[in-house]
Design a protein around this motif. Structure first.
Motif, mmCIF file in Angstrom:
data_model
loop_
_atom_site.group_PDB
_atom_site.id
_atom_site.type_symbol
_atom_site.label_atom_id
_atom_site.label_comp_id
_atom_site.label_asym_id
_atom_site.label_seq_id
_atom_site.Cartn_x
_atom_site.Cartn_y
_atom_site.Cartn_z
ATOM 1 N N ARG A 52 47.688 73.484 80.246
ATOM 2 C CA ARG A 52 46.616 73.053 79.343
ATOM 3 C C ARG A 52 46.977 73.464 77.923
ATOM 4 O O ARG A 52 47.283 74.633 77.681
ATOM 5 C CB ARG A 52 45.282 73.700 79.726
ATOM 6 C CG ARG A 52 44.672 73.120 80.976
ATOM 7 C CD ARG A 52 43.263 73.635 81.197
ATOM 8 N NE ARG A 52 42.366 73.284 80.103
ATOM 9 C CZ ARG A 52 41.673 72.156 80.014
ATOM 10 N NH1 ARG A 52 41.789 71.251 80.953
ATOM 11 N NH2 ARG A 52 40.888 71.923 78.995
ATOM 12 N N LEU A 53 46.943 72.497 77.016
ATOM 13 C CA LEU A 53 47.252 72.774 75.623
ATOM 14 C C LEU A 53 46.761 71.607 74.782
ATOM 15 O O LEU A 53 46.436 70.550 75.307
ATOM 16 C CB LEU A 53 48.756 72.992 75.419
ATOM 17 C CG LEU A 53 49.714 71.810 75.528
ATOM 18 C CD1 LEU A 53 51.104 72.265 75.122
ATOM 19 C CD2 LEU A 53 49.775 71.205 76.895
ATOM 20 N N SER A 54 46.708 71.819 73.476
ATOM 21 C CA SER A 54 46.288 70.734 72.588
ATOM 22 C C SER A 54 47.438 69.746 72.422
ATOM 23 O O SER A 54 48.609 70.090 72.635
ATOM 24 C CB SER A 54 45.879 71.296 71.224
ATOM 25 O OG SER A 54 47.021 71.775 70.531
ATOM 26 N N GLN A 55 47.109 68.530 72.030
ATOM 27 C CA GLN A 55 48.139 67.522 71.797
ATOM 28 C C GLN A 55 49.087 67.984 70.694
ATOM 29 O O GLN A 55 50.292 67.789 70.780
ATOM 30 C CB GLN A 55 47.486 66.188 71.435
ATOM 31 C CG GLN A 55 48.484 65.061 71.319
ATOM 32 C CD GLN A 55 47.810 63.717 71.107
ATOM 33 O OE1 GLN A 55 46.640 63.547 71.379
ATOM 34 N NE2 GLN A 55 48.569 62.755 70.612
ATOM 35 N N ASP A 56 48.539 68.634 69.687
ATOM 36 C CA ASP A 56 49.356 69.160 68.585
ATOM 37 C C ASP A 56 50.361 70.185 69.107
ATOM 38 O O ASP A 56 51.547 70.145 68.775
ATOM 39 C CB ASP A 56 48.443 69.775 67.519
ATOM 40 C CG ASP A 56 49.217 70.271 66.308
ATOM 41 O OD1 ASP A 56 50.029 69.487 65.769
ATOM 42 O OD2 ASP A 56 49.010 71.433 65.918
ATOM 43 N N ASN A 57 49.880 71.115 69.941
ATOM 44 C CA ASN A 57 50.779 72.136 70.490
ATOM 45 C C ASN A 57 51.788 71.543 71.471
ATOM 46 O O ASN A 57 52.910 72.041 71.580
ATOM 47 C CB ASN A 57 49.985 73.266 71.143
ATOM 48 C CG ASN A 57 49.397 74.203 70.121
ATOM 49 O OD1 ASN A 57 49.930 74.361 69.021
ATOM 50 N ND2 ASN A 57 48.285 74.830 70.439
ATOM 51 N N LEU A 58 51.431 70.461 72.156
ATOM 52 C CA LEU A 58 52.387 69.788 73.032
ATOM 53 C C LEU A 58 53.544 69.241 72.200
ATOM 54 O O LEU A 58 54.708 69.413 72.550
ATOM 55 C CB LEU A 58 51.705 68.648 73.804
ATOM 56 C CG LEU A 58 52.623 67.779 74.665
ATOM 57 C CD1 LEU A 58 53.393 68.598 75.689
ATOM 58 C CD2 LEU A 58 51.824 66.681 75.335
ATOM 59 N N GLY A 59 53.231 68.622 71.081
ATOM 60 C CA GLY A 59 54.272 68.122 70.183
ATOM 61 C C GLY A 59 55.176 69.236 69.707
ATOM 62 O O GLY A 59 56.403 69.105 69.684
ATOM 63 N N LYS A 60 54.573 70.377 69.348
ATOM 64 C CA LYS A 60 55.358 71.528 68.885
ATOM 65 C C LYS A 60 56.229 72.087 70.007
ATOM 66 O O LYS A 60 57.380 72.470 69.781
ATOM 67 C CB LYS A 60 54.427 72.621 68.354
ATOM 68 C CG LYS A 60 53.760 72.244 67.049
ATOM 69 C CD LYS A 60 52.801 73.336 66.608
ATOM 70 C CE LYS A 60 52.084 72.926 65.326
ATOM 71 N NZ LYS A 60 51.060 73.910 64.956
ATOM 72 N N LEU A 61 55.683 72.140 71.218
ATOM 73 C CA LEU A 61 56.424 72.656 72.370
ATOM 74 C C LEU A 61 57.669 71.793 72.630
ATOM 75 O O LEU A 61 58.764 72.312 72.816
ATOM 76 C CB LEU A 61 55.512 72.667 73.605
ATOM 77 C CG LEU A 61 56.129 73.157 74.899
ATOM 78 C CD1 LEU A 61 56.340 74.668 74.841
ATOM 79 C CD2 LEU A 61 55.227 72.804 76.078
ATOM 80 N N LEU A 62 57.491 70.487 72.596
ATOM 81 C CA LEU A 62 58.585 69.577 72.927
ATOM 82 C C LEU A 62 59.631 69.462 71.831
ATOM 83 O O LEU A 62 60.756 69.044 72.088
ATOM 84 C CB LEU A 62 58.027 68.198 73.276
ATOM 85 C CG LEU A 62 57.146 68.165 74.521
ATOM 86 C CD1 LEU A 62 56.547 66.792 74.716
ATOM 87 C CD2 LEU A 62 57.907 68.607 75.758
ATOM 88 N N THR A 63 59.279 69.832 70.600
ATOM 89 C CA THR A 63 60.250 69.779 69.508
ATOM 90 C C THR A 63 60.847 71.153 69.216
ATOM 91 O O THR A 63 61.612 71.314 68.268
ATOM 92 C CB THR A 63 59.607 69.222 68.219
ATOM 93 O OG1 THR A 63 58.478 70.029 67.873
ATOM 94 C CG2 THR A 63 59.177 67.780 68.391
#
Length: 94
Positions: A52-63
């Motif tokens: 569970r995470l925010s969409q913003d943090n998902l983007g940061k995680l994947l980059t």
């Protein structure tokens, strides 16, 4: 960047790589991205592991802008289910 854009990007990263197990990125009201059967989709389903995470943090995680361990410690992402599946994700992203 939409969740579908992110799913497409993950799919490109999966090509030629075997990801065993199933994993869900749960972004709450924004939707989900599910990795199962070597496919990335935005269709919700039960998975071995859920993050569970925010969409913003998902983007940061994947980059690579958000370290997974740091994210967990700071409460930016919560992992439930089979932790070994989440650990495989690190190899896929790395």
């Amino acid at each position: 960047m939409t969740l579908q854009d992110i799913a497409d990007r993950i799919q490109k990263g999966l090509n030629g790589t075997l990801f065993e197990g199933s994993l869900k990125f749960d972004c709450g009201g924004s939707g989900v991205i599910v990795l199962a059967d070597n496919q990335a989709s935005t269709t919700d389903q039960d998975t071995d592991c859920s993050i569970r995470l925010s969409q913003d943090n998902l983007g940061k995680l994947l980059t690579g802008k958000l370290n997974p361990m740091t994210g967990v410690m700071m409460g930016k992402l919560k992992v439930s289910g089979d932790m070994s599946v989440a650990m495989k994700l690190g190899k896929l992203l790395g």
